[in-house]
Design an enzyme around this catalytic site. Structure first.
Site, PDB file in Angstrom:
ATOM      1  N   GLY A 186      -2.721   5.685  13.149  1.00 34.25           N
ATOM      2  CA  GLY A 186      -2.940   4.916  11.916  1.00 34.25           C
ATOM      3  C   GLY A 186      -2.554   3.460  12.097  1.00 34.25           C
ATOM      4  N   GLY A 187      -1.424   3.241  12.734  1.00 30.34           N
ATOM      5  CA  GLY A 187      -0.953   1.873  12.936  1.00 30.34           C
ATOM      6  C   GLY A 187      -1.840   1.101  13.878  1.00 30.34           C
ATOM      7  N   GLU A 241       5.433  -0.537  13.118  1.00 31.35           N
ATOM      8  CA  GLU A 241       6.348   0.372  13.819  1.00 31.35           C
ATOM      9  C   GLU A 241       5.631   1.710  13.876  1.00 31.35           C
ATOM     10  OE1 GLU A 241      10.190   1.032  11.833  1.00 31.35           O
ATOM     11  OE2 GLU A 241       9.963   3.023  12.715  1.00 31.35           O
ATOM     12  N   LYS A 257       0.879  -1.157   0.000  1.00 30.69           N
ATOM     13  CA  LYS A 257       0.000   0.000   0.000  1.00 30.69           C
ATOM     14  C   LYS A 257       0.930   1.224   0.000  1.00 30.69           C
ATOM     15  CE  LYS A 257      -2.539   3.310   1.991  1.00 30.69           C
ATOM     16  NZ  LYS A 257      -1.883   4.582   2.407  1.00 30.69           N
ATOM     17  N   CYS A 293      12.152   8.123  12.557  1.00 28.64           N
ATOM     18  CA  CYS A 293      11.509   7.463  13.691  1.00 28.64           C
ATOM     19  C   CYS A 293      12.469   7.315  14.855  1.00 28.64           C
ATOM     20  CB  CYS A 293      10.960   6.102  13.271  1.00 28.64           C
ATOM     21  SG  CYS A 293      12.128   5.175  12.276  1.00 28.64           S
ATOM     22  N   GLY A 302       4.537   3.854  10.422  1.00 30.97           N
ATOM     23  CA  GLY A 302       3.763   5.095  10.367  1.00 30.97           C
ATOM     24  C   GLY A 302       3.390   5.581  11.751  1.00 30.97           C
ATOM     25  N   SER A 303       2.256   6.247  11.822  1.00 31.35           N
ATOM     26  CA  SER A 303       1.875   6.915  13.065  1.00 31.35           C
ATOM     27  C   SER A 303       1.216   5.948  14.044  1.00 31.35           C
ATOM     28  CB  SER A 303       0.892   8.037  12.765  1.00 31.35           C
ATOM     29  OG  SER A 303      -0.353   7.481  12.377  1.00 31.35           O
ATOM     30  N   GLU A 362       5.850  11.739  20.834  1.00 28.14           N
ATOM     31  CA  GLU A 362       6.635  12.082  19.659  1.00 28.14           C
ATOM     32  C   GLU A 362       6.015  13.276  18.924  1.00 28.14           C
ATOM     33  OE1 GLU A 362       6.603   8.990  16.735  1.00 28.14           O
ATOM     34  OE2 GLU A 362       8.368   9.748  15.671  1.00 28.14           O
TER      35      GLU A 362
END
Lengths: 503, 503
Positions: free
Chosen positions: A226-227, A246, A167, A283, A222-223, A374
């Site tokens: 979202g993750g 992650e 994706k 990251c 990603g975030s 973060e």
């Protein structure tokens, strides 16, 4: 049919530069996964898939100029950085080819039948690992090559023998299309079906992908929101699948009093270089730095401020990140007790780095909890502590991280205890140095306790391949019917035979 | 405070024989987990925990007579079987002690610094695995020792260095108390805190346990609904944890025409022995057997029927299972097209084994889907097929399994294809023989695709220890501050150093 266009955007201006593709609707995702599922058996041949990974690296290099120019336009990361990232990516693909050839990842264990074994007779058992099936890879914004279409998740999954549906990240759709085409060409060139790798675009496509019955595992970078949303979907499936995500990391750094006294300027300058590297879009960016109160810490902050002021402004990956960074900085800067030695801000469409400083004791307040989250972009938080108890109080409030770093002098009495204290917080623990820069090496661990990662796996380094495999034991199967790696004699892969490790 | 009593029940009569404990309320679970968390660091010493595992085995043997008598009363499994199970359990504990001593499970990887490495200079990186933290173990009904308090999940978690809180199975609370006491005594005897192992009772205690913030992982053996509910809780936590659940398995068997022709009687008798073993209360019980239509298959069924009729009646583990078995048999027997060559039924409080036979083509009907679901207890379903397409149609409707078995003649042309077809369905694939009887051996894999297991791990065999560990990489850490296993020179554990596997 979904005809929503997917635009390539110039990261330095925010302007659309062209329509690259259309978003994949449910039917298109279904077709991609089914094609990958059908192509999957062709990857069973280890020699062939090692050749494929090497051919993919070659193709990416052959198309390097176009890939780098396109990625630079879409991400503003700069051709220098992107040239390095492409080299890292091709190195990674070739490393996994070597790993596939070596075969240690198959974890072969053979126990010959032993009718006299205690406490019970033992049948002939031969165990190895087989690919899980089709893997979904959710590409990252900040690494258009190394954590995207041709990146570590893809390379390790293909190496494991899994077909991959990527994706694409909306920040670099044109780069993604070019990279996918290179990988599909490479597959065909070595005699594999092109569909061992497919590419889809669009947010809903990602949701459809992780829920597809023929998807067997997923990797994500990603975030946290979202993750976590995708992790939850993966776990809620009728048949849940492994979701290696992650998600986010603060990457705390502890500077001891003695280290600050000895190396204040070096540490301050190093920190400035690390938190502004790639415009703070790593990251592994150090986002919280525990610095002693007092003169040595002041010197450190002075060097940090100089480095931050000197660091060039630059565009962030996209307009949403730009807005998030500016708002995140402002929110943190407005907290009581937070000083702003170097204020981040706008420089046209670009942004400038900044940093914040606060007494460590303030971090115990709920209102200041955001300082322990973060903030993507070139910002870091310095927390000044007065004693070990304040350090412990801050560390006790942290979730999981990709990295944790200790700056101490080698002979310090507390160094061992501090390292032991940081270990539960992270997947990689550094003594000195900075966490940005993740070496592609067998011993790398890029993954830490939640929320850094949703599993115990790593997305960088040789052991990343383990995420896409499951063990199968064959019992009493005649040798002629076994895979060659499980037969008696010398078969060229490391194994454990009757309890003994063999090379 | 919860004062709900926990009763020990005589499995052969259903009568309560004594109050063993009280159910743990939320505060009690919290206290147990906190105590385990506090005890956990003491397990860091590998030598000590290997000694603990061996001492635990010794204590269990010392208390063997009482343990076996108590378990026999609570489970009706018989002293013969339970004597064997206890031997298996102590063997398992000692095997994990050997694994802890060997240290291969630490997966040590060392990459020395290489400033000239391409594509980027490499720092010194040293990776190994550390314990996840406190592990919750949900004990099984059907193995009061080997998959309960002192069982494989506990042994492997302790071996990994994790403290354990066991949620006892209500079928054998007195046995559980005895075993927990033996393990806690063993801990103290070697100088560890007793709280490295705790025991709680009660359904709500299990729910509280899997949601406790200080719990870091869980292992479970039980039903699909119960396991899935706990898996969902584990995944929904603010910080999700690994949940290694073994939920249920049909364990399909395929008998080829040629195998039936050559060995009908042997296979039929073997099947009868396997599905009635332990009153059919094994997770590896063959629950669906594909047998060719025609004369050879008829001979097989005749032998099977004789074996089933001859098998002694016996008590099941508890009244709920007894009711479930009888109802499950009746529901399946009532389906159109299902014949009942041997009818299961009651024999006082005990039950008799039975089996069902159906044309494989009927399994394509939705109404017959229940025949593809596990029914705990002494029942199996024979599905008679006319051709390979019917076999494929049935296999295509199956979920994941712990095992899949092929009975074919070694020279058969289709044997390799059938083995390849069964591999995606299971974690252990047998050629001949029967899936009941799970050898404790390095190459064992007891875990298969969902719903057999909620992870890719195994709960039996040496690699079961991998479930309770996560990797940590140390970067640039001076040797003196590293764990001894990560230092240069010969440290007595197998490692990969600079890419090369060393013994």
């Amino acid at each position: 049919m979904n005809t929503t266009p997917v635009w390539s955007v110039d990261a330095r201006t925010g302007d659309r530069t062209g329509e690259v593709a259309v978003e994949a609707d449910t039917a298109a995702v279904d077709a991609a996964v089914r094609a990958a599922h059908a192509a999957q058996p062709a990857l069973a041949d280890r020699t062939l898939r090692a050749a494929f990974l090497r051919a993919a690296a070659d193709r990416l290099e052959a198309h390097g100029e176009e890939l780098i120019a396109t990625a630079d336009r879409e991400t503003a990361l700069g051709t220098g950085r992107l040239t390095g990232e492409l080299a890292r990516t091709t190195y990674q693909l070739r490393s996994f080819a070597d790993i596939v050839d070596e075969g240690a990842f198959l974890d072969v264990v053979i126990d010959h039948a032993d009718p006299k074994a205690a406490p019970a007779p033992r049948p002939d058992l031969r165990r190895w690992k087989v690919p899980l099936g089709v893997v979904g890879v959710f590409a990252a914004s900040n690494f258009p090559f190394a954590f995207s279409v041709p990146g570590g998740d893809t390379a390790s999954a293909l190496g494991a023998g899994c077909a991959v549906v990527v994706k694409a990240h909306p920040d670099h759709p044109a780069t993604s299309e070019l990279a996918a085409a290179a990988l599909r060409e490479a597959a065909v060139a070595v005699g594999l079906p092109a569909d061992v790798l497919a590419l889809v675009h669009g947010r809903q496509a990602g949701v459809d992908l992780v829920q597809h019955p023929l998807l067997n595992a997923a990797g994500f970078t990603g975030s946290i929101p979202g993750g976590r949303a995708l992790f939850d979907l993966a776990a809620a499936r009728p048949a849940p699948i492994p979701f290696h995500g992650e998600l986010g990391s603060l990457n705390p750094v502890v500077v001891t009093e003695q280290a600050a006294a000895e190396r204040a300027e070096e540490i301050g300058a190093g920190l400035a270089g690390s938190f502004t590297l790639g415009m703070g879009q790593f990251c592994t960016k150090p986002g919280l730095v525990l610095v002693p109160a007092g003169a040595a810490g002041d010197r450190l902050e002075k060097a940090l401020a100089e480095g931050a002021v000197d660091s060039p402004s630059g565009a962030l990956l996209d307009a949403r990140m730009r807005a998030g960074f500016l708002a995140g900085f402002a929110e943190r800067a407005a907290l009581p007790g937070v000083s702003v030695p170097v204020r981040a801000g706008e420089d046209g469409y670009a942004v400038r780095a900044g940093y914040l400083s606060v007494a460590a004791a303030r971090l115990a307040e709920d209102a200041h909890e955001v300082l322990l989250e973060e903030c993507f972009g070139p910002v870091t938080v310095v927390a000044r502590y007065r004693d070990a108890a304040e350090v412990e109080a801050v560390l006790g409030r942290l979730g999981g991280n990709l990295t944790a770093t200790l700056h101490a002098e080698p002979g310090e009495a507390d160094a061992a205890d501090l390292l032991a204290r940081l270990t539960p917080l992270a997947g990689r623990v550094l003594f000195g140095g900075w966490p940005t820069g993740v070496a592609v090496a067998p011993a790398m661990q890029h993954g830490g306790p939640y929320p850094a990662t949703t599993s115990t796996g790593t997305s960088v380094g040789g052991t990343a391949i383990e995420r896409w495999l499951r063990p199968v034991a064959y019992q009493g199967v005649p040798e002629a019917l076994l895979p060659v790696e499980l037969r008696d004699g010398s078969v060229g892969v490391p194994r454990r035979v009757d309890g003994v490790l063999e090379r």
